[in-house]
Structure formats: C-alpha cells, structure tokens
Design a protein around this motif. Sequence first.
Motif, PDB file in Angstrom:
ATOM      1  N   ARG A 255      18.475  -7.416  -7.889  1.00 52.08           N
ATOM      2  CA  ARG A 255      19.740  -7.151  -8.592  1.00 52.08           C
ATOM      3  C   ARG A 255      20.301  -5.782  -8.223  1.00 52.08           C
ATOM      4  NH1 ARG A 255      16.805  -9.725 -13.019  1.00 52.08           N
ATOM      5  NH2 ARG A 255      17.843 -11.666 -13.624  1.00 52.08           N
ATOM      6  N   ILE A 256      19.435  -4.765  -8.186  1.00 49.58           N
ATOM      7  CA  ILE A 256      19.887  -3.406  -7.859  1.00 49.58           C
ATOM      8  C   ILE A 256      20.427  -3.345  -6.435  1.00 49.58           C
ATOM      9  CG2 ILE A 256      19.067  -1.059  -7.401  1.00 49.58           C
ATOM     10  CD1 ILE A 256      19.517  -1.497 -10.305  1.00 49.58           C
ATOM     11  N   ILE A 257      19.664  -3.887  -5.478  1.00 51.57           N
ATOM     12  CA  ILE A 257      20.104  -3.870  -4.087  1.00 51.57           C
ATOM     13  C   ILE A 257      21.393  -4.666  -3.937  1.00 51.57           C
ATOM     14  CG2 ILE A 257      19.495  -4.561  -1.733  1.00 51.57           C
ATOM     15  CD1 ILE A 257      16.551  -4.109  -2.502  1.00 51.57           C
ATOM     16  N   GLY A 258      21.454  -5.838  -4.585  1.00 52.65           N
ATOM     17  CA  GLY A 258      22.657  -6.655  -4.497  1.00 52.65           C
ATOM     18  C   GLY A 258      23.878  -5.974  -5.077  1.00 52.65           C
ATOM     19  N   SER A 259      23.703  -5.235  -6.172  1.00 48.82           N
ATOM     20  CA  SER A 259      24.856  -4.581  -6.798  1.00 48.82           C
ATOM     21  C   SER A 259      25.451  -3.514  -5.889  1.00 48.82           C
ATOM     22  CB  SER A 259      24.441  -3.965  -8.138  1.00 48.82           C
ATOM     23  OG  SER A 259      23.538  -2.897  -7.941  1.00 48.82           O
TER      24      SER A 259
ATOM     25  N   GLN B  10       0.806  -1.222   0.000  1.00 47.11           N
ATOM     26  CA  GLN B  10       0.000   0.000   0.000  1.00 47.11           C
ATOM     27  C   GLN B  10       0.840   1.274   0.000  1.00 47.11           C
ATOM     28  OE1 GLN B  10       0.297  -2.183   2.386  1.00 47.11           O
ATOM     29  NE2 GLN B  10       0.210  -1.317   4.448  1.00 47.11           N
ATOM     30  N   LEU B  11       2.170   1.121  -0.210  1.00 46.40           N
ATOM     31  CA  LEU B  11       3.049   2.289  -0.234  1.00 46.40           C
ATOM     32  C   LEU B  11       2.703   3.179  -1.420  1.00 46.40           C
ATOM     33  CD1 LEU B  11       5.549   3.323   1.390  1.00 46.40           C
ATOM     34  CD2 LEU B  11       6.958   2.281  -0.381  1.00 46.40           C
ATOM     35  N   VAL B  12       2.642   4.491  -1.173  1.00 51.33           N
ATOM     36  CA  VAL B  12       2.286   5.435  -2.235  1.00 51.33           C
ATOM     37  C   VAL B  12       3.415   5.532  -3.253  1.00 51.33           C
ATOM     38  CG1 VAL B  12       1.656   7.816  -2.754  1.00 51.33           C
ATOM     39  CG2 VAL B  12       0.796   6.722  -0.661  1.00 51.33           C
ATOM     40  N   ASP B  13       4.645   5.746  -2.778  1.00 53.21           N
ATOM     41  CA  ASP B  13       5.803   5.807  -3.679  1.00 53.21           C
ATOM     42  C   ASP B  13       6.341   4.398  -3.947  1.00 53.21           C
ATOM     43  OD1 ASP B  13       5.648   8.569  -3.707  1.00 53.21           O
ATOM     44  OD2 ASP B  13       6.878   8.753  -1.903  1.00 53.21           O
ATOM     45  N   ASP B  14       7.248   4.324  -4.897  1.00 52.45           N
ATOM     46  CA  ASP B  14       7.837   3.026  -5.215  1.00 52.45           C
ATOM     47  C   ASP B  14       8.746   2.529  -4.113  1.00 52.45           C
ATOM     48  OD1 ASP B  14       6.640   2.745  -7.748  1.00 52.45           O
ATOM     49  OD2 ASP B  14       8.103   4.131  -8.611  1.00 52.45           O
ATOM     50  N   MET B  15       9.339   3.443  -3.346  1.00 52.56           N
ATOM     51  CA  MET B  15      10.253   3.055  -2.279  1.00 52.56           C
ATOM     52  C   MET B  15      10.251   4.101  -1.187  1.00 52.56           C
ATOM     53  SD  MET B  15      13.992   4.407  -3.059  1.00 52.56           S
ATOM     54  CE  MET B  15      13.938   4.813  -1.329  1.00 52.56           C
ATOM     55  N   GLN B  16      10.747   3.692  -0.036  1.00 54.61           N
ATOM     56  CA  GLN B  16      10.860   4.592   1.104  1.00 54.61           C
ATOM     57  C   GLN B  16      12.011   4.114   1.974  1.00 54.61           C
ATOM     58  OE1 GLN B  16       7.221   5.216   3.297  1.00 54.61           O
ATOM     59  NE2 GLN B  16       8.319   5.680   5.187  1.00 54.61           N
ATOM     60  N   GLY B  17      12.830   5.042   2.412  1.00 56.48           N
ATOM     61  CA  GLY B  17      13.970   4.688   3.236  1.00 56.48           C
ATOM     62  C   GLY B  17      13.596   4.488   4.682  1.00 56.48           C
TER      63      GLY B  17
ATOM     64  N   ALA C 211      16.163   3.280 -10.727  1.00 58.40           N
ATOM     65  CA  ALA C 211      17.163   4.347 -10.606  1.00 58.40           C
ATOM     66  C   ALA C 211      17.047   5.034  -9.246  1.00 58.40           C
ATOM     67  CB  ALA C 211      16.990   5.356 -11.732  1.00 58.40           C
ATOM     68  N   LYS C 212      15.812   5.196  -8.782  1.00 60.76           N
ATOM     69  CA  LYS C 212      15.594   5.832  -7.478  1.00 60.76           C
ATOM     70  C   LYS C 212      16.156   4.946  -6.358  1.00 60.76           C
ATOM     71  CE  LYS C 212      11.937   8.009  -4.759  1.00 60.76           C
ATOM     72  NZ  LYS C 212      10.478   8.283  -4.672  1.00 60.76           N
ATOM     73  N   ILE C 213      15.918   3.639  -6.453  1.00 62.27           N
ATOM     74  CA  ILE C 213      16.455   2.705  -5.460  1.00 62.27           C
ATOM     75  C   ILE C 213      17.984   2.722  -5.488  1.00 62.27           C
ATOM     76  CG2 ILE C 213      16.568   0.282  -4.775  1.00 62.27           C
ATOM     77  CD1 ILE C 213      13.786  -0.075  -6.007  1.00 62.27           C
ATOM     78  N   HIS C 214      18.536   2.724  -6.699  1.00 63.07           N
ATOM     79  CA  HIS C 214      19.990   2.702  -6.873  1.00 63.07           C
ATOM     80  C   HIS C 214      20.634   3.942  -6.263  1.00 63.07           C
ATOM     81  CE1 HIS C 214      23.784   2.991  -9.260  1.00 63.07           C
ATOM     82  NE2 HIS C 214      23.805   1.693  -9.026  1.00 63.07           N
ATOM     83  N   GLU C 215      20.092   5.101  -6.561  1.00 67.44           N
ATOM     84  CA  GLU C 215      20.665   6.340  -6.040  1.00 67.44           C
ATOM     85  C   GLU C 215      20.500   6.440  -4.529  1.00 67.44           C
ATOM     86  OE1 GLU C 215      22.503   8.461  -7.620  1.00 67.44           O
ATOM     87  OE2 GLU C 215      22.320   7.269  -9.450  1.00 67.44           O
ATOM     88  N   TYR C 216      19.349   5.997  -4.025  1.00 68.41           N
ATOM     89  CA  TYR C 216      19.129   6.047  -2.571  1.00 68.41           C
ATOM     90  C   TYR C 216      20.144   5.184  -1.829  1.00 68.41           C
ATOM     91  CZ  TYR C 216      17.171   4.997   1.992  1.00 68.41           C
ATOM     92  OH  TYR C 216      17.007   4.807   3.345  1.00 68.41           O
ATOM     93  N   LEU C 217      20.361   3.971  -2.299  1.00 67.08           N
ATOM     94  CA  LEU C 217      21.285   3.071  -1.621  1.00 67.08           C
ATOM     95  C   LEU C 217      22.731   3.564  -1.724  1.00 67.08           C
ATOM     96  CD1 LEU C 217      19.819  -0.429  -2.590  1.00 67.08           C
ATOM     97  CD2 LEU C 217      19.756   0.694  -0.363  1.00 67.08           C
ATOM     98  N   ARG C 218      23.099   4.137  -2.863  1.00 64.71           N
ATOM     99  CA  ARG C 218      24.460   4.683  -2.979  1.00 64.71           C
ATOM    100  C   ARG C 218      24.656   5.836  -2.007  1.00 64.71           C
ATOM    101  NH1 ARG C 218      27.849   3.549  -7.316  1.00 64.71           N
ATOM    102  NH2 ARG C 218      28.721   5.637  -7.170  1.00 64.71           N
ATOM    103  N   GLU C 219      23.628   6.660  -1.816  1.00 64.74           N
ATOM    104  CA  GLU C 219      23.732   7.738  -0.836  1.00 64.74           C
ATOM    105  C   GLU C 219      23.700   7.192   0.584  1.00 64.74           C
ATOM    106  OE1 GLU C 219      20.705  10.590  -1.581  1.00 64.74           O
ATOM    107  OE2 GLU C 219      21.462  11.152  -3.569  1.00 64.74           O
TER     108      GLU C 219
END
Length: 376
Positions: free
Chosen positions: A223-227, A200-207, A303-311
Amino acid sequence: MGRWRAASLLLRDIAITTTPPKSSSLLFKPLTLSRSSSSSSIPTSQFYFFLKSRPLSAIPSRVSIDPNDFESGPAYCAHEQPNEDDETGKIPIKAYFLCTSINLKSMQAEYLSNVIPPSSRSTNYIALRFCDFPSENSRFGVWENPSSWRYMVVFQYGSTVLFNVEEHEVQAYLNLVIRHASGMLREMVKDDYAVKEKPQLVDDMQGGPDYIVLRTLDTDSIRIIGSVLGQSIALDYFVSQVDGMVEEFADINRGMEKTGTFTMHKKKLLQLVGKANSTLADVIVKVGLFERSEIAWRDAKYAKIHEYLREEYEVTQRFGNLDFKLKFVEHNIHFLQEVLQNRKSDLLEWCIIFLLTVENIISLYEIVRDSGAVSG
C-alpha cells in the motif's frame, strides 16, 4: 549361516519379482499447475517432482524394498530448492495513469473476493490480490508470501499500480480497471520500479538503483509503495498538462513580440483559466500529495519507506516546479485578461464616440432644417 543367507537372498528375489513396478513412474512425476487468468492466455507451468528414495544397486540383496518409501515419502522440487540464505528475486512494479476518475465502489463490488481488507480509513484507493500463480518471479515453496501473488492498487484519481505482474499480463489486469474508469486518456503514462526481499537485512529497508530492498514485503508495504508511485505517475501527467499550457502561452508571447498583438478569444482564455485551477485542485485534493499516510503514521518502518520513496521520486521538488509553472500561467492569464478588458473598454469608447457623433449630426440637421423654415 550360509543356508540362512541363501534363504534371505531367495526371499528378497521373490519380493522384487512380486512387487508392482510403480517406482519407475513415481521417481519423476510431473505436477501441472494451470493459471487462472480469465483475460489472457498464459502458458501452463510444470514443476517436476520426484520422491525420496535410496540409491539402486545391481545386487538385489542390497536393495531395501519398502512400499512406504514411495507411498509416504515427502516430495521436493527437483529443479530448485528454496534457500533461506538467498534473497528472492526482484518483484516488478508497474505504475499507470489511465484516466481522471475510477469508480472504486463499483469495482470493489465486482471483485469483492479479491479486495484486501483496508488497514486505514483512507477511501481514495483499494488494494486487490489475485492468486494467479505460479509466476516466473516466484520461487517454489513461498505460496504464502506476498511475492507469490499478483497485487493491484487502484486509486480514485486514475492511477493503477501492479505488483508481480509480467509484461504480457498487464493489459488483462488493466482491463479490469478500465471497465470502471471515466475520462480515459489518449495515451497512458507509465513508470517502472521494483522491490526486492532480503530476510537477512539488518534494517527494515535499503535503497537501491531503481528498486527498494525490504526485509519483508507485506500488504501494508504494498500500500505504501503503491501510494507513492501512484502519486508520482499522476504528478507526471499533471506536469505534462501544465507544460502544454506553458508552451501555448510561450507561443502567444512570441507572437506578441513580433506583431504587437494577439488573437486569442476570451472563451479560449477562460478555458485555460479553468484548466489551470482544476489542475492545482486535483494535485492537492484528489491526489492528496501532502496528506500524511495513516499507515506510515502508525509504524515507523512504513514511515521510513514512505519518506524514502518520496525523496527518491522527488515528489516535493516536482510539485514545486509544477507550482512555479502554474504561477507563470496565472501571470500570463492575468496579463491577457487585462489586454482583453482594455480591448473591450476601447470598443465601448468607440461606440460612445460613434453615438455622440450621430447625435451631433442629427442636431445639426435639425438646426439647419429649422433655420430654412424660418427664412422661407
């Protein structure tokens, strides 16, 4: 009406006495699911089910005896019902840096049935899925959901990321990788993270603190999280290697401060030069720290997940610190090389002086000898 009622009661009593007593065994029936792990002994989980039935009464005339109630009624879980409004539990993620190289081709050939078909052209990793369920983190009724499976993402440069694997199962999965690994480390580098699904999350992801919340967890998300986690744990290893070099040069500098000289051999210095250069090359080329993910390039959600995890893991900042330390090592290497070169030049100068001295002595001896022969 009294006679018909009496006849009805009599027929129901006969039906009850003649019906086989199988309802008692079907109301609460254990269904055993055994795990298929070949490397570790995992306790068997049992789920208990009972069939849909109407409440029993002490009055026989009020019981509706229908064999179909037991033969074809849908089963459901007696312990826990899946609730679409509740988010699933955290799925643990464990990242390990085992070695300096993994043969992906041989590993893919051995576990071909478990390999997930790639969704990009990247060749430095493979993703594997193991149907080793049920898991204590998975809920009943989500067999087709990725959170009900074990996933493993293996990278050529030595990182392995496990999804939904319990602590007591880790070594069994790592053994699958070790068989194809080379350059094993004396001590593995480890990191923990988690992902949580919330439909039920509004956005695709949340930290979140030490975890990320996703609307859906699919194989591309894995794959993105693992990378990112694989790169991060590899970066931890390379940082530790550079820290060791920095400490070694710090000891040399402290010794020079006290004695005014140092005792490092040229071979040792050249080894440090090679180690520093190979470390920087591995981080940039093998780990691919600055390569753009093709999956993230295609879809803004990833891309949003990738950038969030890198930050979140401060990948760019940590590489900046690594680069700064490597420059410090490089500066010390150049300085010590100059010192060693000056030492070599001084040795050659002393050799030349010695040879000139010997030549002068020989010349004087010949002069003295010749003068003695003339006077005689």
